[in-house]
Scaffold this motif. Structure first.
Motif, PDB file in Angstrom:
ATOM      1  N   ILE A   1      97.067 -42.927 -72.319  1.00  0.00           N
ATOM      2  CA  ILE A   1      97.996 -42.776 -71.203  1.00  0.00           C
ATOM      3  C   ILE A   1      98.229 -44.143 -70.586  1.00  0.00           C
ATOM      4  O   ILE A   1      97.462 -45.075 -70.791  1.00  0.00           O
ATOM      5  CB  ILE A   1      97.447 -41.802 -70.146  1.00  0.00           C
ATOM      6  N   SER A   2      99.293 -44.242 -69.825  1.00  0.00           N
ATOM      7  CA  SER A   2      99.596 -45.515 -69.189  1.00  0.00           C
ATOM      8  C   SER A   2      98.544 -45.822 -68.128  1.00  0.00           C
ATOM      9  O   SER A   2      98.275 -44.985 -67.258  1.00  0.00           O
ATOM     10  CB  SER A   2     100.980 -45.464 -68.544  1.00  0.00           C
ATOM     11  N   PRO A   3      97.938 -47.000 -68.189  1.00  0.00           N
ATOM     12  CA  PRO A   3      96.919 -47.332 -67.199  1.00  0.00           C
ATOM     13  C   PRO A   3      97.563 -47.634 -65.850  1.00  0.00           C
ATOM     14  O   PRO A   3      98.746 -47.953 -65.751  1.00  0.00           O
ATOM     15  CB  PRO A   3      96.262 -48.586 -67.787  1.00  0.00           C
ATOM     16  N   LYS A   4      96.770 -47.538 -64.824  1.00  0.00           N
ATOM     17  CA  LYS A   4      97.218 -47.920 -63.486  1.00  0.00           C
ATOM     18  C   LYS A   4      96.964 -49.414 -63.312  1.00  0.00           C
ATOM     19  O   LYS A   4      95.832 -49.879 -63.411  1.00  0.00           O
ATOM     20  CB  LYS A   4      96.459 -47.122 -62.424  1.00  0.00           C
ATOM     21  N   ILE A   5      98.030 -50.173 -63.071  1.00  0.00           N
ATOM     22  CA  ILE A   5      97.911 -51.616 -62.852  1.00  0.00           C
ATOM     23  C   ILE A   5      98.367 -51.916 -61.432  1.00  0.00           C
ATOM     24  O   ILE A   5      99.501 -51.604 -61.058  1.00  0.00           O
ATOM     25  CB  ILE A   5      98.739 -52.414 -63.878  1.00  0.00           C
ATOM     26  N   GLN A   6      97.469 -52.485 -60.647  1.00  0.00           N
ATOM     27  CA  GLN A   6      97.805 -52.754 -59.252  1.00  0.00           C
ATOM     28  C   GLN A   6      97.562 -54.228 -58.918  1.00  0.00           C
ATOM     29  O   GLN A   6      96.672 -54.865 -59.463  1.00  0.00           O
ATOM     30  CB  GLN A   6      96.986 -51.861 -58.318  1.00  0.00           C
ATOM     31  N   PHE A   7      98.386 -54.733 -58.028  1.00  0.00           N
ATOM     32  CA  PHE A   7      98.295 -56.129 -57.602  1.00  0.00           C
ATOM     33  C   PHE A   7      97.589 -56.192 -56.255  1.00  0.00           C
ATOM     34  O   PHE A   7      97.921 -55.450 -55.329  1.00  0.00           O
ATOM     35  CB  PHE A   7      99.696 -56.740 -57.501  1.00  0.00           C
ATOM     36  N   VAL A   8      96.628 -57.090 -56.171  1.00  0.00           N
ATOM     37  CA  VAL A   8      95.797 -57.199 -54.976  1.00  0.00           C
ATOM     38  C   VAL A   8      95.781 -58.652 -54.521  1.00  0.00           C
ATOM     39  O   VAL A   8      95.770 -59.575 -55.339  1.00  0.00           O
ATOM     40  CB  VAL A   8      94.350 -56.725 -55.256  1.00  0.00           C
ATOM     41  N   SER A   9      95.786 -58.852 -53.200  1.00  0.00           N
ATOM     42  CA  SER A   9      95.680 -60.189 -52.636  1.00  0.00           C
ATOM     43  C   SER A   9      94.837 -60.115 -51.370  1.00  0.00           C
ATOM     44  O   SER A   9      94.313 -59.050 -51.015  1.00  0.00           O
ATOM     45  CB  SER A   9      97.068 -60.769 -52.320  1.00  0.00           C
ATOM     46  N   VAL A  10      94.713 -61.226 -50.680  1.00  0.00           N
ATOM     47  CA  VAL A  10      93.921 -61.245 -49.448  1.00  0.00           C
ATOM     48  C   VAL A  10      94.508 -60.292 -48.405  1.00  0.00           C
ATOM     49  O   VAL A  10      93.786 -59.808 -47.523  1.00  0.00           O
ATOM     50  CB  VAL A  10      93.834 -62.692 -48.899  1.00  0.00           C
TER      51      VAL A  10
END
Length: 233
Positions: free
Chosen positions: A126-135
């Motif tokens: 299945i399509s993975p969950k990709i999330q962008f994180v910063s400060v």
């Protein structure tokens, strides 16, 4: 006459320097191609099948600047092939988030090349969950969560705050904390990474993501599986 000779020497030096730059870039590209393209998903899966259960959530922390997107997407694809379901991409200023379209395009291209003509299907179905994180997802996210909770309490949307509904107010890491952080860079710091999701997270450091190879990635996984896990302690 002396002035013209000096200009000739300068011109010759600059011409030679430019040629050396071109040659150096060619050999760097050739090395990158050799280190990565001889690998594919079949080889990666065969090298990791004895390691154990892969972490469900891997966070890739980039503390370097000017890393080509082509190198950034490689560990993402390798995580996908190994069945990692959630991948967090962290950089302090959130610059990766602004490159989302470019990263998506490179990701699809490299995934297609890495899995082409492979006999073993990657574990990720299945399509993975990709999330962008910063400060901004640290202290600022807490402030926003507190504001939204207060507003919902005043409006009667929620009657009480519990651990379950409190988690839902976070922009990231709602109910999914990283099992492993792979940190790229020589700085010994978490660089503003949100502190609450990582109290049980194992952190592995690699000196750079530049020209990263599957060997480097496998080394970080081997180190991860040799660590005594702290869950429940």
């Amino acid at each position: 006459m002396m002035y013209e000779g000096f200009l000739f020497v300068i011109h010759l030096f600059l011409h030679t320097y430019c040629q050396l730059q071109v040659a150096a870039q060619f050999f760097l590209n050739l090395l990158r191609w050799w280190r990565v393209n001889k690998w594919n998903a079949d080889i990666l899966l065969s090298q990791t099948k004895t390691l154990g259960k892969m972490p469900g959530h891997v966070s890739l922390m980039f503390l370097e600047e000017d890393i080509p997107v082509q190198d950034i997407v490689k560990p993402i694809v390798w995580c996908i092939c190994l069945g990692v379901t959630t991948i967090s991409l962290y950089d302090y200023y959130g610059r990766l988030r602004s490159k989302k379209i470019e990263i998506d395009n490179e990701l699809r291209e490299y995934y297609s090349d890495f899995t082409k003509n492979c006999k073993s299907s990657p574990k990720q179905q299945i399509s993975p969950k990709i999330q962008f994180v910063s400060v901004e997802n640290g202290r600022t996210d807490l402030v926003h969560a507190a504001r939204d909770i207060t507003q919902d309490l005043l409006n009667g949307v929620v009657k009480e705050i519990t651990k379950v509904n409190y988690q839902s107010y976070h922009k990231v890491f709602c109910n999914d904390h990283p099992d492993l952080i792979i940190k790229f860079g020589t700085l010994t710091t978490l660089a503003g990474y949100p502190p609450w999701p990582v109290h049980l997270t194992e952190i592995i450091s690699l000196p750079t993501c530049l020209m990263i190879s599957p060997y480097n990635f496998l080394d970080s996984l081997n180190r991860y599986f040799k660590i005594e896990k702290r869950v429940g302690k």
